[in-house]
Design an enzyme around this catalytic site. Structure first.
Site, short mmCIF file in Angstrom:
data_model
loop_
_atom_site.label_atom_id
_atom_site.label_comp_id
_atom_site.label_asym_id
_atom_site.label_seq_id
_atom_site.Cartn_x
_atom_site.Cartn_y
_atom_site.Cartn_z
CD GLU A 501 7.61 -7.71 -2.88
OE1 GLU A 501 7.66 -8.92 -3.08
OE2 GLU A 501 8.57 -6.95 -3.04
C1 LIG Z 1 5.85 -0.85 5.29
C2 LIG Z 1 5.17 -0.94 3.97
C3 LIG Z 1 5.91 -0.82 2.79
C4 LIG Z 1 5.26 -0.82 1.56
N1 LIG Z 1 5.96 -0.55 0.41
C5 LIG Z 1 5.26 -0.32 -0.73
C6 LIG Z 1 5.93 0.20 -1.90
O1 LIG Z 1 7.13 0.41 -1.91
N2 LIG Z 1 5.17 0.46 -3.00
C7 LIG Z 1 3.84 0.24 -3.03
O2 LIG Z 1 3.21 0.50 -4.04
N3 LIG Z 1 3.19 -0.27 -1.95
C8 LIG Z 1 3.87 -0.54 -0.82
N4 LIG Z 1 3.21 -1.03 0.30
C9 LIG Z 1 1.80 -1.34 0.20
C10 LIG Z 1 1.51 -2.78 0.40
O3 LIG Z 1 1.81 -3.53 -0.71
C11 LIG Z 1 0.01 -2.80 0.81
O4 LIG Z 1 0.01 -2.43 2.16
C12 LIG Z 1 -0.63 -4.08 0.61
O5 LIG Z 1 -0.85 -4.28 -0.73
C13 LIG Z 1 -1.94 -4.22 1.40
O6 LIG Z 1 -2.75 -3.09 1.36
P1 LIG Z 1 -3.39 -2.51 2.71
O7 LIG Z 1 -2.31 -2.42 3.71
O8 LIG Z 1 -4.11 -1.28 2.34
O9 LIG Z 1 -4.39 -3.61 3.20
P2 LIG Z 1 -5.91 -3.84 2.74
O10 LIG Z 1 -5.96 -3.97 1.26
O11 LIG Z 1 -6.77 -2.85 3.40
O12 LIG Z 1 -6.18 -5.27 3.35
C14 LIG Z 1 -6.50 -5.48 4.72
C15 LIG Z 1 -6.62 -6.97 4.98
O13 LIG Z 1 -7.62 -7.54 4.16
C16 LIG Z 1 -7.11 -8.67 3.48
N5 LIG Z 1 -7.76 -8.77 2.17
C17 LIG Z 1 -7.97 -7.79 1.26
N6 LIG Z 1 -8.61 -8.29 0.20
C18 LIG Z 1 -8.81 -9.61 0.43
C19 LIG Z 1 -9.41 -10.68 -0.27
N7 LIG Z 1 -9.96 -10.51 -1.46
N8 LIG Z 1 -9.44 -11.89 0.30
C20 LIG Z 1 -8.89 -12.09 1.51
N9 LIG Z 1 -8.31 -11.13 2.22
C21 LIG Z 1 -8.26 -9.90 1.69
C22 LIG Z 1 -5.63 -8.41 3.35
O14 LIG Z 1 -4.92 -9.63 3.24
C23 LIG Z 1 -5.34 -7.72 4.68
O15 LIG Z 1 -5.14 -8.68 5.67
C24 LIG Z 1 3.86 -1.05 1.52
C25 LIG Z 1 3.14 -1.23 2.69
C26 LIG Z 1 3.77 -1.16 3.91
C27 LIG Z 1 2.96 -1.28 5.14
#
Ligand SMILES: Cc1cc2nc3c(=O)[nH]c(=O)nc-3n(C[C@H](O)[C@H](O)[C@H](O)COP(=O)(O)OP(=O)(O)OC[C@H]3O[C@@H](n4cnc5c(N)ncnc54)[C@H](O)[C@@H]3O)c2cc1C
Length: 823
Positions: A501
């Site tokens: 989220e």
């Molecule tokens: C267990 C689990 C359950 C989930 N459930 C759902 C679900 O039900 N439905 C759904 O749609 N999604 C779901 N998600 C997805 C979740 O919302 C995403 O994992 C999340 O949005 C982050 O994406 P990412 O993990 O690809 O990280 P990335 O986007 O690759 O980010 C990596 C890091 O970079 C940082 N970052 C990225 N952009 C910026 C910025 N502009 N400034 C500063 N920092 C930044 C982030 O904070 C993070 O620390 C789930 C994820 C997990 C792991």
């Protein structure tokens, strides 16, 4: 004396002007008072005609709108129009989504504390209370987290059935559809209790009640969709999930590559208007078991079959997962907290157009729908789960620290251990407060987008740090997994809450302040909207009004910040005059500082502020700590201003104020324009930095609260599952804590009779000796024996046969066989 008159008059004038600025007088009032003062003074020491001419030109010009618009507002308006970064539709929708509430007061430099205390304290209805006392307690008692996390990698079937039967997945669904229609507070209480026993349980219940099909259908669904799906969701006949995230689009969710094209196609033997959709989603909670998939994708209509627009944008549809071509079922494995989570895919799948939530009229409205609903769910699910987790970790760790002895002392009495224990207690108290205030806002009808981002970040962040503290205190007992372990799974799972989220770094760096600044500032949104106005003159009128109010606002915050720093917060009125008064004053001071610094940052960085994430993060930290502190003051009040809770209040406030001061200090040190940073330091800290972290004495008091049963301790852990039912390690720890404390006097008695101080171990044998010596009775001996049992259960860890830990016992043999056959 005569010669000092001008000096005294100048100082008097300065105070008068300062006073007017402090109380935010209007430009007209300011001008009239200044003119009258100068006129009076000119009787003592007349000004030249040239001075009066210049003065009247400036002051008159400022107050005469047509003139000031031509000379000041118009050139600035033109520049603003040019430099104002073009906002994408998704950014605009995110900024406009939701409402502002108490955080708006905190952002504007002069919070009205009476308003905070006039918000009602959260309360459960009789029906909600019965649900908590009934089905919630029951399901907690049925739950064995080790079985779920290690043996089954799933909830047992009877728990799934119980959850569906008792409508745990339908807390947000309206009664007319058969749901429970619970308040946000009730949802929060349920999730806190579930989280205290099992993260798999709380996330399984949390997700369908958060952003997803249920929420989206209730707000935007067509009547047919609502009538069909909502009763089925309420009864647990449908299990929903919501799929937004793709491998290439995580945090940048607006850039999803998943696409649909409007076209005609065959559906159940007929040609119908529909969409061909291709998606590849991952991380989707409940996807492996979902029966309906809420899907976000980008829709285009190249043949203009549903309207004039070719690129419609993000759209949300409901896709039954039993349609051929929908791939669900495989699982990810999130950090040993194996709730249902996995990928879903489909390639060129044709579905009818009325699968779009809200029908084809809502095509392209998906992003707005998501951000509008996110502000509610994000304020409940993760903050409540993190709060439930820390309440439990704090009390269980406190109990363990009192039970476990080393160097002949309970470890919790050692100063080094008191430090993390105090953090656990203080954070649990403050997080409970923030969680409650946030759901209060939601129950009052707010959609608090900024607050929900604040609590999402800060409560999950504090929860994660607290779980590290708890593990540090508990040592090896926390590390060795097994049914007796009461900490490790919540420690392992803490990064999940950090990531979902809105990943935390992003939330802190961009979202809290990015939305906060624009939504909470009294004039910035109006200025921005004015620059986007299609009619230049009307835009200019709006801009002029907002600009001059903005200048008055910034001047006032400058005067207030300097005055508060110089006088240690004099003139600030507080709703109470007891020990809490100082906190209201300090928060008002920091609120003025934040308002001023926001204007300075926006004025000096302009559109670049969006890219200066560390400036934005620290301003966001200031706003967040102000919110957490207000929530804590409100909680203390709602709890009846109990004097015995004061140490918790003091610790939480002092810790947060210190963090707030650090955020401000680091911001000034790293301000992109060094000279502006230095000047602001003079204004905000003219007498140096006033705050320090909570003292060791306060740490000691909090550590004691966690280790001795009391009403205050109960309030720290309020709402967790600590029933003394068999198999509940938390209930067993509580029982043993009480027994150990009750046993200490008996132990002293027996040792005295023996004439030697024995270690506080083997209490069963000591009981036998006490009986022989006649210094304790049979009942007391029984207590000592039970205490010894509980003590050993608390400190012992599980051990396993090698085969029990081997995950695929035949793996080694199979691999060897494969290699042989290859050879
Ligand atoms: C267990 C689990 C359950 C989930 N459930 C759902 C679900 O039900 N439905 C759904 O749609 N999604 C779901 N998600 C997805 C979740 O919302 C995403 O994992 C999340 O949005 C982050 O994406 P990412 O993990 O690809 O990280 P990335 O986007 O690759 O980010 C990596 C890091 O970079 C940082 N970052 C990225 N952009 C910026 C910025 N502009 N400034 C500063 N920092 C930044 C982030 O904070 C993070 O620390 C789930 C994820 C997990 C792991």
């Amino acid at each position: 004396m005569q010669s000092y008159l001008p000096l005294f008059a100048a100082i008097g004038g300065l105070f008068l002007m300062g006073g007017l600025a402090y109380f935010r007088a209007s430009l007209l009032a300011f001008s009239l008072v200044l003119t009258a003062s100068l006129a009076a003074y000119s009787f003592v020491s007349p000004f030249s005609e040239l001075f009066w001419l210049a003065y009247l030109l400036i002051v008159g010009g400022l107050n005469f709108k047509p003139l000031r618009q031509q000379l000041i507002s118009k050139p600035l308006f033109k520049t603003f129009k040019k430099i104002m970064p073009e906002m994408s539709r998704t950014e605009k929708e995110a900024i406009e989504a939701g409402t502002t509430w108490w955080e708006g007061e905190l952002f504007r430099g002069a919070p009205d504390w009476k308003k905070l205390h006039s918000y009602p304290a959260p309360r459960l209805s009789a029906e909600e209370q019965a649900f908590l006392d009934g089905p919630v307690e029951q399901v907690c008692a049925m739950t064995r987290d080790w079985e779920i996390t290690h043996e089954l990698a799933d909830l047992p079937e009877e728990i799934w059935d119980f959850l569906k039967e008792h409508k745990f997945f339908a807390m947000i669904i309206k009664k007319k559809y058969g749901g429970l229609e619970f308040s946000a507070y009730a949802q929060s209480c349920v999730l806190q209790k579930l989280a205290s026993i099992s993260a798999v349980l709380s996330s399984t219940v949390g997700v369908p009640n958060s952003l997803g099909p249920g929420e989206l259908l209730q707000h935007y669904g067509t009547k047919e969709q609502q009538d069909h799906y909502l009763p089925r969701l309420a009864e647990g006949k449908e299990i929903p999930c919501f799929a937004l995230t793709s491998p290439e689009a995580g945090s940048d969710a607006g850039s999803i590559p998943d696409a649909g094209v409007v076209c005609m196609g065959e559906w159940q033997g007929e040609q119908v208007l529909g969409m061909r959709i291709t998606w590849n989603k991952r991380y989707i909670t409940l996807a492996p078991v979902a029966t309906i998939l809420g899907l976000a994708f980008k829709l285009s209509d190249p043949d203009k079959l549903i309207g004039e627009q070719e690129e419609l944008g993000i759209t949300c549809a409901l896709i039954p997962t039993d349609i051929e071509g929908v791939e669900v079922g495989r699982r990810h494995f999130p950090l040993n907290v194996p709730f249902m989570n996995g990928p879903t895919r489909a390639n060129d799948l044709f579905v009818p157009i009325d699968f779009i939530i809200g029908g084809k009229e809502m095509a392209g409205q998906g992003w707005r729908m998501l951000v509008e609903c996110l502000s509610v769910g994000r304020g409940i699910t993760l903050p409540s789960s993190a709060t439930g987790g820390i309440k439990n970790a704090a009390l269980a760790t406190g109990a363990y620290a009192r039970i476990r002895r080393q160097f002949k002392l309970p470890i919790g009495k050692m100063e080094g251990v008191e430090e993390p224990l105090a953090r656990l207690a203080g954070n649990a108290y403050m997080m409970g407060a923030a969680s409650d205030l946030t759901v209060t806002a939601i129950d009052l009808g707010e959609k608090p987008s900024v607050i929900s981002a604040i609590v999402k970040y800060h409560l999950t962040h504090r929860g994660q740090r607290a779980s590290i503290d708890a593990m540090d205190v508990v040592g090896g007992k926390g590390i060795c997994l097994g049914p007796k372990n009461f900490l490790a799974r919540s420690y392992q799972g803490a990064p999940i809450a950090i990531t979902v989220e809105g990943a935390n770094i992003l939330t802190r760096s961009m979202i809290i302040y990015g939305q906060g600044a624009i939504r909470c500032h009294p004039y910035v949104l109006a200025e921005m909207e004015a620059t986007q106005h299609p009619n230049f003159n009307q835009g200019l009128q709006q801009f002029d009004k907002a600009l001059f109010s903005h200048l008055g606002f910034a001047t006032s915050n400058f005067v207030r910040s300097f005055w508060f720093g110089l006088t240690s917060n004099s003139l600030i009125s507080t709703p109470y005059s007891d020990q809490t008064a100082t906190y209201y004053k300090q928060l008002t001071r920091f609120s003025s500082n934040l308002a001023l610094l926001s204007d300075v940052a926006m004025g000096t960085l302009g559109g670049n502020l969006k890219r200066k994430e560390r400036v934005s993060a620290r301003l966001g930290d200031m706003l967040s700590q102000l919110y957490l502190c207000s929530a804590t003051l409100k909680r203390f009040d709602d709890d009846g201003r109990k004097q015995e809770d004061l140490p918790l209040l003091h610790w939480s406030m002092q810790d947060s104020l210190f963090q707030l001061q650090n955020a401000l200090d680091e911001l000034l040190l790293n301000f992109p324009n060094k000279w502006v940073g230095k000047a602001m330091r003079l204004v905000m800290f003219p007498l140096g930095k006033p705050f320090h972290a909570p003292s060791d004495v306060l740490d000691h008091k909090l550590a004691r609260i966690l280790q001795e049963p009391s009403e205050t301790r109960n309030r720290v852990g309020q709402g967790r599952f600590d029933s003394r039912v068999e198999g509940n390690v938390y209930g067993e720890l509580e029982q043993t804590l009480e027994d150990v404390l009750a046993c200490e006097a008996l132990y002293d008695k027996v040792c005295k009779a023996l004439g030697e101080k024995r270690p506080f171990t083997q209490l069963d044998k000591l009981a036998d000796e006490g009986i022989k010596l006649g210094v304790i009775n049979a009942e007391e001996a029984a207590l000592m024996r039970r205490t010894e049992q509980g003590r050993l259960a608390a400190i012992n860890v599980d051990d396993f046969d090698h085969e029990q830990l081997e995950n695929r016992p035949n793996l080694a043999k199979t691999d060897a066989a494969d290699l042989d056959s290859v050879a």
